[in-house]
Every structure is written in structure tokens, then in C-alpha cells.
Design an enzyme around this catalytic site. Structure first.
Site, short mmCIF file in Angstrom:
data_model
loop_
_atom_site.label_atom_id
_atom_site.label_comp_id
_atom_site.label_asym_id
_atom_site.label_seq_id
_atom_site.Cartn_x
_atom_site.Cartn_y
_atom_site.Cartn_z
N GLY A 131 37.51 31.43 -2.79
CA GLY A 131 37.69 30.36 -1.82
C GLY A 131 37.30 30.82 -0.44
N ARG A 132 38.31 31.02 0.38
CA ARG A 132 38.10 31.41 1.78
C ARG A 132 37.19 30.41 2.50
NH1 ARG A 132 37.58 38.01 1.73
NH2 ARG A 132 39.69 38.35 0.99
N HIS A 133 37.57 29.14 2.38
CA HIS A 133 36.79 28.10 3.05
C HIS A 133 37.62 26.82 3.15
CE1 HIS A 133 36.06 25.93 -0.72
NE2 HIS A 133 35.75 27.11 -1.26
N ALA A 134 37.11 25.89 3.96
CA ALA A 134 37.63 24.53 4.04
C ALA A 134 36.44 23.60 3.83
CB ALA A 134 38.28 24.27 5.40
N LYS A 178 41.61 27.28 2.10
CA LYS A 178 42.20 27.69 0.84
C LYS A 178 41.70 29.05 0.41
CE LYS A 178 39.57 24.03 -0.52
NZ LYS A 178 39.19 23.94 0.79
#
Length: 142
Positions: A53-56, A101
Site C-alpha cells: 500500500g503506502r498510498h491514498a 493505507k
């Protein structure tokens, strides 16, 4: 800015199991999944140290389901954070747009199924946390 508790919710899917086994049905655009499903992917083979993830996302909404094993999802809106453990195949996690997230602590048998409201478009992803914080801050000032 929305409160984080307004940007996610835990879903419970009906189980139509009997002596032959379990059957869980997931349909888009109904009372449980609030969007038409346009993309599906799944993550497997990750170990406990991997963070995905590590993104929006600006437009895409998600439902995450660990159909096997378990994993954790950390969510934040830049002010509040919460962690949810996905550990039952009947349990889903709905995420609205603009939620940062991280998925992590995957069990060895984890299969994380993800349902998406949009087809993939890399331009609607925010992959830098500082840029994400700036963007949500700008939204508040509009």
C-alpha cells in the site's frame, strides 16, 4: 475534513454454508458493497515484514478481504489513525477515497482480496505521504 471513522467501515458478508462447506457471496452496488466493482486484485506470498500500500487514492474506493490467513491495515487521514486486523473470510474493510493505507503483518497463508470502484489509473494515486498531507490540507482551505 471527514473524521476517519466516517471514511471506513467493517463489513460482514453473509455465509451460506452448510454441511458441504462455506459459501460467501459478494456483489457490487448492493447494501454491503457501495460501488460497482471495476477491478479486482489479490496479494499473496508477502511475509510479516512486508508493507504494501503506502498510498491514498483520489477517486478509488476499496473493499479488502483476507479470504485466507490474516493481515493488518493501518489507515490515516493525516490526523487520526486506526489499525484493523482482517482475519475472517466473511469480514471486509471498506475504505473511502483519500485514506492513506498500509497493509502489513501478512500471515504465511494470507490472501488479501481487494475490490475496487475504479479501473487502475496511476495518476490518481498519491504515493508520497508529505504530498498527501499537503493535498488534504489544501482541500480543507477550499
Amino acid at each position: 475534513m471527514k473524521k476517519l471513522e466516517e471514511q471506513y467501515r467493517i463489513l460482514e458478508f453473509p455465509d451460506f454454508g452448510d454441511e458441504r462447506g462455506n459459501l460467501v457471496v459478494i456483489e457490487g452496488e448492493n447494501q454491503i458493497i457501495p460501488f460497482d466493482i471495476r477491478r479486482v486484485f489479490y496479494i499473496y506470498g508477502s511475509d510479516a515484514e512486508v508493507i504494501r500500500g503506502r498510498h491514498a487514492n483520489r477517486r478509488t474506493r476499496f473493499v479488502m478481504i483476507n479470504v485466507a490467513g490474516k493481515s493488518k491495515v493501518r489507515m490515516t487521514n493525516g490526523r487520526e489513525s486506526v489499525v484493523v486486523e482482517l482475519n475472517r473470510p466473511r469480514m471486509g474493510l471498506y475504505l473511502d477515497t483519500m485514506v492513506w493505507k498500509d497493509m502489513y503483518e501478512f500471515s504465511q497463508d494470507s490472501i488479501l482480496l481487494v475490490l475496487c470502484s475504479e479501473h487502475y489509473d496511476g495518476s490518481e494515486y498519491i504515493r508520497d505521504y508529505d504530498a498527501y498531507l499537503r493535498e488534504i490540507s489544501e482541500e480543507q482551505n477550499i
